[in-house]
Design a protein around this motif. Structure first.
Motif, PDB file in Angstrom:
ATOM      1  N   ARG A  66      -5.634   1.706  -5.372  1.00 56.10           N
ATOM      2  CA  ARG A  66      -5.481   0.503  -4.538  1.00 56.10           C
ATOM      3  C   ARG A  66      -6.811   0.107  -3.899  1.00 56.10           C
ATOM      4  O   ARG A  66      -7.118  -1.068  -3.785  1.00 56.10           O
ATOM      5  N   TRP A  70       0.815  -1.219   0.000  1.00 49.77           N
ATOM      6  CA  TRP A  70       0.000   0.000   0.000  1.00 49.77           C
ATOM      7  C   TRP A  70       0.847   1.268   0.000  1.00 49.77           C
ATOM      8  O   TRP A  70       0.366   2.325  -0.421  1.00 49.77           O
ATOM      9  N   HIS A 108     -12.850  -2.044   3.569  1.00 54.38           N
ATOM     10  CA  HIS A 108     -12.240  -1.261   2.494  1.00 54.38           C
ATOM     11  C   HIS A 108     -13.240  -0.325   1.822  1.00 54.38           C
ATOM     12  O   HIS A 108     -12.838   0.728   1.309  1.00 54.38           O
ATOM     13  N   THR A 150      -8.560  -3.452  -4.435  1.00 54.59           N
ATOM     14  CA  THR A 150      -8.779  -4.249  -3.223  1.00 54.59           C
ATOM     15  C   THR A 150     -10.247  -4.607  -3.065  1.00 54.59           C
ATOM     16  O   THR A 150     -10.585  -5.741  -2.708  1.00 54.59           O
TER      17      THR A 150
END
Length: 139
Positions: free
Chosen positions: A64, A54, A84, A68
């Motif tokens: 990201r 990350w 997330h 994810t």
């Protein structure tokens, strides 16, 4: 961590990134739950996931987050997916970004996985719109 219990540079960088993405309140709760049994695992996560992956500059935190979310949805990791999605408020990923990631999941990982993930996303995004949820997650 180093042999003398001094945090490694990777750990320090990872913890900073983890806090930036997930928020201090989330990380503080996770750290409070850490035990002697899972401390090595937590260290691994901070150094490897947050410090090594990350923290890399090649992708933005928003990018990201999108990747994810798609991975967690495709793999059926519901709690991580919800975490997330909540983190998107810190990474700049929008509701539209989440929707697009889940459309990709439908094509590449299957409609049932995407359908389940969309239900989770709707629930989490709805909770994030509630004033009490925002206070609880930020406090």
């Amino acid at each position: 961590m180093g042999g003398d219990d001094t945090p490694s540079e990777r750990y320090v960088s990872g913890m900073r990134t983890r806090r930036n993405v997930l928020g201090d309140a989330h990380v503080d709760r996770a750290e409070a739950r850490k035990s002697e049994f899972d401390a090595p695992f937590q260290e691994l996560i901070v150094e490897a996931a947050w410090g090594h992956v990350w923290s890399r500059p090649q992708w933005t935190p928003r990018e990201r987050s999108i990747v994810t979310i798609a991975l967690m949805a495709a793999l059926g990791h519901d709690e991580e997916l919800a975490m997330h999605i909540r983190a998107c408020r810190n990474t700049g990923a929008s509701d539209a970004d989440i929707r697009e990631a889940l459309l990709h999941v439908a094509i590449y990982a299957g409609v049932p996985a995407a359908n389940h993930a969309i239900a989770i996303a709707k629930k989490v995004l709805g909770e994030m719109q509630e004033p009490s949820a925002a206070e609880d997650n930020n406090g």
